[in-house]
Write a protein that holds these residues in place. Structure first.
Motif, PDB file in Angstrom:
ATOM      1  N   GLY A 120     -12.559  38.897  42.916  1.00 15.95           N
ATOM      2  CA  GLY A 120     -12.858  40.318  43.078  1.00 15.95           C
ATOM      3  C   GLY A 120     -11.979  40.971  44.124  1.00 15.95           C
ATOM      4  O   GLY A 120     -10.866  40.533  44.346  1.00 15.95           O
ATOM      5  N   PRO A 121     -12.469  42.011  44.796  1.00 14.41           N
ATOM      6  CA  PRO A 121     -13.790  42.605  44.547  1.00 14.41           C
ATOM      7  C   PRO A 121     -13.866  43.449  43.279  1.00 14.41           C
ATOM      8  O   PRO A 121     -14.937  43.654  42.746  1.00 14.41           O
ATOM      9  CB  PRO A 121     -14.005  43.489  45.786  1.00 14.41           C
ATOM     10  N   ALA A 122     -12.709  43.934  42.795  1.00  6.60           N
ATOM     11  CA  ALA A 122     -12.713  44.813  41.623  1.00  6.60           C
ATOM     12  C   ALA A 122     -11.797  44.263  40.544  1.00  6.60           C
ATOM     13  O   ALA A 122     -10.910  43.448  40.809  1.00  6.60           O
ATOM     14  CB  ALA A 122     -12.242  46.219  42.022  1.00  6.60           C
ATOM     15  N   ILE A 123     -12.033  44.704  39.326  1.00  9.17           N
ATOM     16  CA  ILE A 123     -11.063  44.534  38.247  1.00  9.17           C
ATOM     17  C   ILE A 123     -10.357  45.877  38.070  1.00  9.17           C
ATOM     18  O   ILE A 123     -11.005  46.901  37.853  1.00  9.17           O
ATOM     19  CB  ILE A 123     -11.737  44.115  36.929  1.00  9.17           C
ATOM     20  N   VAL A 124      -9.049  45.852  38.199  1.00 12.05           N
ATOM     21  CA  VAL A 124      -8.250  47.060  38.047  1.00 12.05           C
ATOM     22  C   VAL A 124      -7.699  47.082  36.624  1.00 12.05           C
ATOM     23  O   VAL A 124      -7.027  46.129  36.203  1.00 12.05           O
ATOM     24  CB  VAL A 124      -7.098  47.090  39.074  1.00 12.05           C
TER      25      VAL A 124
ATOM     26  N   PHE B 293     -22.494  55.696  46.058  1.00 12.79           N
ATOM     27  CA  PHE B 293     -22.844  54.941  47.249  1.00 12.79           C
ATOM     28  C   PHE B 293     -21.583  54.700  48.065  1.00 12.79           C
ATOM     29  O   PHE B 293     -20.481  54.624  47.528  1.00 12.79           O
ATOM     30  CB  PHE B 293     -23.459  53.583  46.883  1.00 12.79           C
ATOM     31  N   SER B 294     -21.753  54.550  49.357  1.00 13.49           N
ATOM     32  CA  SER B 294     -20.643  54.063  50.170  1.00 13.49           C
ATOM     33  C   SER B 294     -20.562  52.553  50.000  1.00 13.49           C
ATOM     34  O   SER B 294     -21.533  51.889  49.606  1.00 13.49           O
ATOM     35  CB  SER B 294     -20.858  54.420  51.635  1.00 13.49           C
ATOM     36  N   LEU B 295     -19.400  51.993  50.304  1.00 11.85           N
ATOM     37  CA  LEU B 295     -19.214  50.544  50.152  1.00 11.85           C
ATOM     38  C   LEU B 295     -20.186  49.764  51.030  1.00 11.85           C
ATOM     39  O   LEU B 295     -20.602  48.654  50.676  1.00 11.85           O
ATOM     40  CB  LEU B 295     -17.768  50.168  50.494  1.00 11.85           C
ATOM     41  N   SER B 296     -20.572  50.327  52.155  1.00  7.40           N
ATOM     42  CA  SER B 296     -21.470  49.629  53.083  1.00  7.40           C
ATOM     43  C   SER B 296     -22.919  49.621  52.616  1.00  7.40           C
ATOM     44  O   SER B 296     -23.740  48.868  53.142  1.00  7.40           O
ATOM     45  CB  SER B 296     -21.382  50.261  54.473  1.00  7.40           C
ATOM     46  N   GLU B 297     -23.242  50.440  51.632  1.00  5.62           N
ATOM     47  CA  GLU B 297     -24.632  50.551  51.177  1.00  5.62           C
ATOM     48  C   GLU B 297     -25.004  49.518  50.122  1.00  5.62           C
ATOM     49  O   GLU B 297     -26.180  49.376  49.796  1.00  5.62           O
ATOM     50  CB  GLU B 297     -24.883  51.951  50.582  1.00  5.62           C
ATOM     51  N   VAL B 298     -24.021  48.839  49.558  1.00  6.43           N
ATOM     52  CA  VAL B 298     -24.292  47.953  48.430  1.00  6.43           C
ATOM     53  C   VAL B 298     -23.700  46.566  48.695  1.00  6.43           C
ATOM     54  O   VAL B 298     -22.868  46.383  49.575  1.00  6.43           O
ATOM     55  CB  VAL B 298     -23.695  48.509  47.121  1.00  6.43           C
ATOM     56  N   GLU B 299     -24.158  45.630  47.905  1.00  4.57           N
ATOM     57  CA  GLU B 299     -23.591  44.276  47.905  1.00  4.57           C
ATOM     58  C   GLU B 299     -22.651  44.159  46.705  1.00  4.57           C
ATOM     59  O   GLU B 299     -23.082  44.310  45.558  1.00  4.57           O
ATOM     60  CB  GLU B 299     -24.703  43.241  47.794  1.00  4.57           C
ATOM     61  N   ILE B 300     -21.389  43.918  46.971  1.00  8.68           N
ATOM     62  CA  ILE B 300     -20.423  43.781  45.888  1.00  8.68           C
ATOM     63  C   ILE B 300     -20.475  42.354  45.360  1.00  8.68           C
ATOM     64  O   ILE B 300     -20.338  41.388  46.108  1.00  8.68           O
ATOM     65  CB  ILE B 300     -19.005  44.140  46.358  1.00  8.68           C
ATOM     66  N   MET B 301     -20.661  42.232  44.051  1.00 12.75           N
ATOM     67  CA  MET B 301     -20.784  40.930  43.412  1.00 12.75           C
ATOM     68  C   MET B 301     -19.442  40.516  42.809  1.00 12.75           C
ATOM     69  O   MET B 301     -18.516  41.333  42.706  1.00 12.75           O
ATOM     70  CB  MET B 301     -21.837  40.999  42.296  1.00 12.75           C
ATOM     71  N   ALA B 302     -19.342  39.261  42.390  1.00 13.91           N
ATOM     72  CA  ALA B 302     -18.189  38.876  41.572  1.00 13.91           C
ATOM     73  C   ALA B 302     -18.188  39.740  40.327  1.00 13.91           C
ATOM     74  O   ALA B 302     -19.233  39.918  39.692  1.00 13.91           O
ATOM     75  CB  ALA B 302     -18.270  37.402  41.195  1.00 13.91           C
ATOM     76  N   PRO B 303     -17.051  40.321  39.950  1.00 16.24           N
ATOM     77  CA  PRO B 303     -17.050  41.239  38.802  1.00 16.24           C
ATOM     78  C   PRO B 303     -17.519  40.584  37.509  1.00 16.24           C
ATOM     79  O   PRO B 303     -18.183  41.217  36.690  1.00 16.24           O
ATOM     80  CB  PRO B 303     -15.599  41.712  38.712  1.00 16.24           C
ATOM     81  N   ILE B 304     -17.163  39.319  37.311  1.00 15.92           N
ATOM     82  CA  ILE B 304     -17.632  38.550  36.155  1.00 15.92           C
ATOM     83  C   ILE B 304     -18.174  37.232  36.689  1.00 15.92           C
ATOM     84  O   ILE B 304     -17.437  36.479  37.337  1.00 15.92           O
ATOM     85  CB  ILE B 304     -16.499  38.291  35.150  1.00 15.92           C
ATOM     86  N   SER B 305     -19.420  36.941  36.425  1.00 17.80           N
ATOM     87  CA  SER B 305     -20.018  35.715  36.965  1.00 17.80           C
ATOM     88  C   SER B 305     -20.062  34.575  35.952  1.00 17.80           C
ATOM     89  O   SER B 305     -20.151  33.404  36.352  1.00 17.80           O
ATOM     90  CB  SER B 305     -21.446  35.998  37.455  1.00 17.80           C
TER      91      SER B 305
END
Length: 306
Positions: free
Chosen positions: A202-206, A77-89
């Protein structure tokens, strides 16, 4: 790897960011699971589970991505197609280190600590990329704090500094949002640090292998496009291996625990005139090699009951 949690068609998924695309890891597992030789294990359903199983799951995910190939657009998916969530909630612990940059100590008028200043935030405060930080109805002095976050990868109890790197899974970003009026009127920090939405993450865990030196990363925060904080993690008073070891002497660290390592100078309360977050603001934190975390700000309004 740059791992994220994302939502697509009402389903929360594990993703890997590759260039400008998000690969759906669970979909890749379903496609390639019979083609990859791996010890049997139940594939994780969320990023926290993946971290808990990282010694098995990370090599497997790497094989999934290799099998998928660079040019294959299936299950992406492109980044615009999805909702990015907190990596760990729902981490077991969100542990924060206060006053960990010398210049930040100076702007608060406090002496540099002789040992780490530790406090906690709660999971109710966690939000993700592009979600709104809410100014509580009972606060007028909400501040921002850019922080590098350590993500624990496996259970750590009474470990040494030399062992600490082995227990780190990776790194992410947190805005340690703080209601200063609550923080200082209460005489302790819990309420002022743990309001709903006060821990954008977030948005990511590296993964740690992607970060050559966590003690040499530029870190900055912009408020409505203006740089407010700018420093480098080389200016940390207490370095990451020391912090992880120090905490592990008292509490058992668990996979998915988050340790925020402190904020550099430039926070709103250290300025004259002071700068507080307000309705409509936009805040973005960028940490070199980790990414950019962006959030809007909204003032909570109480509606009158009729």
């Amino acid at each position: 790897m740059r791992l994220i949690s994302f939502r697509n068609q009402s389903k929360t998924r594990i993703g890997v960011i590759k260039e400008d695309k998000i690969l759906d890891v669970q979909a890749l597992h379903e496609k390639y699971k019979n083609q990859i030789s791996v010890d049997s294990f139940e594939f994780p359903t969320d990023l926290k589970q993946l971290i808990e199983m990282n010694e098995k799951s990370i090599p497997y995910v790497e094989q999934l991505i290799e099998s998928h190939g660079r040019e294959n657009l299936d299950h992406s998916f492109s980044l615009s197609e999805v909702e990015i969530m907190a990596p760990i909630s729902q981490p077991e612990k969100i542990i924060c280190v206060g006053l960990n940059y010398l210049d930040h100590c100076k702007e608060t008028g406090l002496e540099p600590p002789l040992s780490p200043v530790i406090f906690s935030k709660y999971a109710n405060a966690i939000i993700g990329e592009k979600e709104a930080i809410e100014i509580p109805v009972n606060s007028e002095q909400v501040d921002f704090e850019a922080e590098l976050v350590v993500v624990i990868g496996k259970e750590a109890k009474r470990i040494t500094e030399e062992e600490a790197a082995e227990y780190i899974f990776g790194y992410t970003i947190m805005n340690d949002v703080s209601a200063r009026d609550h923080q200082f009127s209460d005489g302790q920090w819990t309420r002022g640090k743990s309001a709903d939405t006060f821990a954008p993450i977030g948005p990511a865990i590296v993964t740690k292998g992607q970060v050559v030196d966590p003690h040499n990363l530029d870190i900055s925060l912009k408020l409505n496009g203006e740089v407010m904080q700018q420093s480098n993690t080389k200016n940390l008073i207490f370095r990451i291996p020391y912090i992880v070891s120090y905490l592990s002497q008292s509490m058992t660290l668990k996979p998915g625990d988050l340790i925020a390592t402190g904020t550099p100078p430039g926070v709103g309360m250290g300025r004259e005139p002071k700068v507080w977050l307000k309705d409509g603001d936009r805040v973005s934190i960028t940490i070199e090699n980790i990414g950019t975390l962006s959030n809007t700000v909204e003032k909570v309004r109480v509606t009158q009951k009729t």
